[in-house]
Each structure stands twice: as C-alpha cells, then as structure tokens.
Enzyme design. Structure first.
Site, PDB file in Angstrom:
ATOM      1  N   TYR A 144       0.849  -1.190   0.000  1.00 45.03           N
ATOM      2  CA  TYR A 144       0.000   0.000   0.000  1.00 45.03           C
ATOM      3  C   TYR A 144       0.885   1.241   0.000  1.00 45.03           C
ATOM      4  CZ  TYR A 144      -3.402   3.474   1.654  1.00 45.03           C
ATOM      5  OH  TYR A 144      -4.214   4.584   1.795  1.00 45.03           O
ATOM      6  N   ASP A 239       9.315   2.803  -0.167  1.00 48.64           N
ATOM      7  CA  ASP A 239       8.260   3.482   0.574  1.00 48.64           C
ATOM      8  C   ASP A 239       8.436   3.130   2.049  1.00 48.64           C
ATOM      9  OD1 ASP A 239       6.040   4.506   1.755  1.00 48.64           O
ATOM     10  OD2 ASP A 239       4.578   3.529   0.434  1.00 48.64           O
ATOM     11  N   LYS A 267       4.150   9.313   8.718  1.00 49.99           N
ATOM     12  CA  LYS A 267       3.905   8.743  10.040  1.00 49.99           C
ATOM     13  C   LYS A 267       4.883   9.286  11.109  1.00 49.99           C
ATOM     14  CE  LYS A 267       1.020   5.174   8.265  1.00 49.99           C
ATOM     15  NZ  LYS A 267       1.084   4.365   7.066  1.00 49.99           N
TER      16      LYS A 267
HETATM   17  C1  LIG Z   1       0.386   4.831   5.707  1.00 54.36           C
HETATM   18  C2  LIG Z   1       1.148   4.554   4.482  1.00 54.36           C
HETATM   19  C3  LIG Z   1       1.074   5.392   3.358  1.00 54.36           C
HETATM   20  C4  LIG Z   1       0.112   6.539   3.273  1.00 54.36           C
HETATM   21  O1  LIG Z   1       0.355   7.552   4.207  1.00 54.36           O
HETATM   22  P1  LIG Z   1      -0.844   8.553   4.587  1.00 54.36           P
HETATM   23  O2  LIG Z   1      -0.186   9.524   5.514  1.00 54.36           O
HETATM   24  O3  LIG Z   1      -1.912   7.724   5.203  1.00 54.36           O
HETATM   25  O4  LIG Z   1      -1.290   9.187   3.316  1.00 54.36           O
HETATM   26  C5  LIG Z   1       1.913   5.146   2.285  1.00 54.36           C
HETATM   27  N1  LIG Z   1       2.758   4.104   2.309  1.00 54.36           N
HETATM   28  C6  LIG Z   1       2.857   3.273   3.354  1.00 54.36           C
HETATM   29  C7  LIG Z   1       3.845   2.152   3.325  1.00 54.36           C
HETATM   30  C8  LIG Z   1       2.045   3.459   4.461  1.00 54.36           C
HETATM   31  O5  LIG Z   1       2.107   2.592   5.492  1.00 54.36           O
END
Ligand SMILES: *Cc1c(COP(=O)(O)O)cnc(C)c1O
Length: 427
Positions: A144, A239, A267
């Site tokens: 994701y 990511d 995060k």
């Molecule tokens: C949470 C998450 C996102 C998205 O971040 P948001 O601040 O919710 O837009 C993208 N990549 C990874 C791996 C994530 O865990």
C-alpha cells in the site's frame, strides 16, 4: 465493559461522514461491530468516551513511537504554537527536520516535506517519471502506498480488507502504466525488466510490508531490485512511510544495507502531526521545481507545528536508546503470542521486524499477498474482539501490523499476552 457512548457518537458520525469515519481502516469493517470513540491518550494507553482504558497497539497506525503525549513533543508543539501556526514561507525548523532526516536515512541527500504519506509517494513516482522520461511504475501486490490513483492497484490493507483492490474512480488510463508483480518473486521481476526494461521509470515497494501484515522483503529479492533497476536505469523507491524511524532509526534500508534512489517517509517523521517527506540522491531531487522542472507544491508543507513535533520525536529516537528497549519488549510480546497460539493449538505465523509485527492465522510463512490473503479472517475477528473485551486495542484487520511504543512496559506486555492466551483458547 460498556461501549454505550461510543455507540451513540458513532451512530451520529455515520449520518455526518461516509461510513462514520475519515479513513476506512478505522471503521472496524473487517472485524464486525463498531469502533470505539477515543477521548484521550497517554503513553501506551487510549481512553474511550465511556472511560474504558486500552493498551494501544496501533499508535495512530505507527506515528506514536515515543508514546502518546510525550512531554518533550508537547512542549515543542506548544512553543511552535506561540510563534504562529503557518507562514507559507521558509523557517529554521524546516532546516532542522531536513538535517535530521538526511543524517538518519542513508539514501537521502536532499528532502522535500509534504503533508502525508500519500503525497510523498504520489510525488516520488512523478519525480521518477520526470527524471527518467519514462512512464511505467512497477509495484507489488499487497503493498500500500496511500490512495494515489495509479498505485491503487492490488493495494493491501484497507483496500484489500474492503475487497476493492481497484477503486471505482481510478480509470484504466491511470492504472495502465502500473505494472503489478508478486512480492518476493525474483523471477517475475526479472521477466518484467526483460520485457519492459526500457519503459520502466521506477519500482516502488514497502521494504518491510506492513499493509498485508508484516512481511519482510527476502534478501535475494531486495538484491535483485537494486541490481535490475540500476542495470536498466530505473529509479528504486523505498516506501518507508511505515518503516522509516520504526524498524530502525534510518529505516529498513539500514537493516537491509540497500540504498534506494528515493525514499518516502511519513507517520513517525511528523511525531503525530500530518507530515510526509520524500528524499533521495541530490541529482534526482534537483529535478523538482524550483531547482528543476518536476512540479510539486503545498500551501501547508513544512508547517511549523508539524515540523516541531517531528524534530522533537526524531531527537528522542536518536538519543535515548529507544530501539534497544523496543526490541526487548517486541521480542517479549512476539514470544508470548507465539507460545499462547501454540498452547491453544491455533495454526499461526508470528512475523516481526523490530517493533512491528503480525500474528497471522495462517499455517504457512507469509511471503506475499497470495499467502497472506488465505489467512483465517473469521478467527482473527474473534481474537480481535477477545482482546478488545480485555482492554487491548489491536489493529482491526489481519492485514495490518501492530506497533509498540517506548511507553509499553513489561507489565503491559505480560497483561497483553495473558489476554491473548485467553482469547486464543476461546477460538
Ligand atoms: C500509511 C502509508 C502510506 C500513506 O500515508 P498517509 O499519511 O496515510 O497518506 C503510504 N505508504 C505506506 C507504506 C504506508 O504505510
């Protein structure tokens, strides 16, 4: 325990907001029943509007690694507030956060701050395309990367949980330049590069997946990613929105000893305030406007309150032996869960990297989405409610990793393992 007030508030919320929430994972869709409504938090605990206290293993889905309302983070936010909440102009704090990120994350020589993880990945793939002049982005099933249109294909967690891997509203035109492969499948990656190598702008992945449960990249897969992208002139994007400052201070790339070209963060880097960031090799980053031509902007980007929370959090993580303590507690929890499941005769996998982990109700080691998606969701839902009724707030989907904070004590872990043992016996 009574959840009457939560139910009342959530009933009203459903009239006001789609599904009653502002982000789908919060709606408890995968486990049935209704979410609790939070009143406040402290350290490792959440307190709901009915006054029930829970040990929190979500930590706002990752950011709260030093615990809720850490005094140093609160003080930093208060000091920033006194000077103004937004200027839309350069500040000293932006330099400080950028310096902390660049010092911590090996691949990052220059960085841009944005407002969420989604913004970071969206911008990173635009940069990869702009820099290489190519179209195709490779992603992996069950990974994701936020709700970016072109990445909302086979996207794990909330999307998978809701059974809508491809969202309505994402056009075939948008997703046609996204090539989706199986995670940890070296042969599939080699075949994709053999066939499309000259069209691939970049490869994006979670180096430790959190969004199909906790699934680390295997060393051979990680090595193939680095060598194939280099060989074919494609940009490798890690990511690390979830893993950055989580699995290690410098992210998963420091554990794997692989340096990607671009890293996305979010995060933890905002210390509980909305921030994202993307950074990488200077030469690539200087393609971004106004240094280069790839457009990306944000009215509130580098927001002074958010940067203050991020700086305070990163300094706590850098200077106070947090990761050693997290490792000790996480190992204690993982061992406890594994033995409890074993004692209850429940087929399971306990997969962990540092302070993120998943107890999969699955007889097979989980290496990709095909395996993860065969986990026993009914068992998970029952286990989840067993924990909730015993005061343990657990990720509300089999496809989400849990997170520890530096505030979880040995006693909290022991209590959690006891609650898990009872819940597992009841399955
Ligand atoms: C949470 C998450 C996102 C998205 O971040 P948001 O601040 O919710 O837009 C993208 N990549 C990874 C791996 C994530 O865990």
């Amino acid at each position: 325990m009574s959840r009457e007030k939560s139910q009342q508030v959530f009933a009203r919320a459903q009239q006001l907001m789609p599904g009653g929430v502002n982000s789908p994972a919060r709606a408890f869709g995968a486990v049935g029943g209704q979410p609790i409504v939070i009143d406040h938090a402290d350290g490792a605990y959440l307190v709901d509007v009915d006054g029930n206290r829970y040990i929190d293993y979500i930590g706002s889905w990752g950011p709260m690694i030093v615990g809720h309302r850490h005094p140093e983070v609160i003080t930093a936010i208060q000091a920033a507030l006194e000077r103004g909440t937004s200027f839309g102009a350069p500040t000293v704090a932006e330099n400080q956060l950028a310096e902390l990120i660049i010092e911590a994350v090996p691949s990052v020589e220059k960085v841009r701050l944005v407002n969420s993880g989604t913004e970071a990945t969206m911008s990173a793939i635009r940069l990869a395309r702009g820099y290489t002049g190519r179209d195709v982005i490779v992603k992996f099933e069950g990974n994701y990367h936020g709700h970016v249109d072109s990445l909302l294909v086979a996207a794990g967690s909330a999307a998978a949980t809701l059974g809508v891997p491809d969202s309505p509203g994402v056009t075939p035109g948008t997703s046609q330049d996204t090539l989706t492969l199986r995670y940890n499948d070296v042969a599939a990656l080699e075949a994709a590069f053999a066939e499309h190598g000259s069209r691939i702008a970049g490869v994006i992945l979670e180096p430790v997946v959190g969004n199909m449960g906790c699934v680390p990249a295997e060393p051979a897969f990680a090595a193939a990613l680095r060598s194939l992208t280099t060989e074919h002139g494609a940009v490798l994007i890690f990511d690390e929105v979830m893993t950055g400052f989580r699995v290690a201070y410098g992210g998963a790339q420091t554990l794997m000893k692989i340096t990607p070209d671009i890293t996305t963060l979010g995060k933890i880097v905002g210390g509980g305030m909305p921030i994202g960031a993307y950074g990488g090799r200077q030469e690539i980053m200087d393609s971004i406007l106004p240094a280069g031509k790839v457009f990306q902007a944000g009215t509130l980007s580098g927001n002074p309150v958010a940067t203050a929370a991020g700086i305070a959090t990163l300094k706590l993580l850098r200077d106070h032996g947090v990761y050693e303590r997290l490792e000790t507690r996480a190992a204690q929890l993982a061992d406890g869960l594994h033995h409890a499941a074993q004692a209850a005769g429940v087929p399971h996998q306990l997969q962990r990297v540092g302070s993120m982990m998943t107890l999969f109700f699955n007889p097979d080691p989980v290496t990709d989405w095909d395996v993860s998606s065969k986990s026993d969701k009914a068992q998970f839902a029952k286990f989840f409610w067993g924990l909730m009724d015993r005061g343990v707030y657990w990720p509300c989907s089999q496809y989400e990793a849990l997170f520890l904070s530096d505030k979880h004590t040995e006693e909290d872990i022991a209590q959690t393992v006891a609650a898990a043992a009872e819940s597992l016996q009841d399955l």
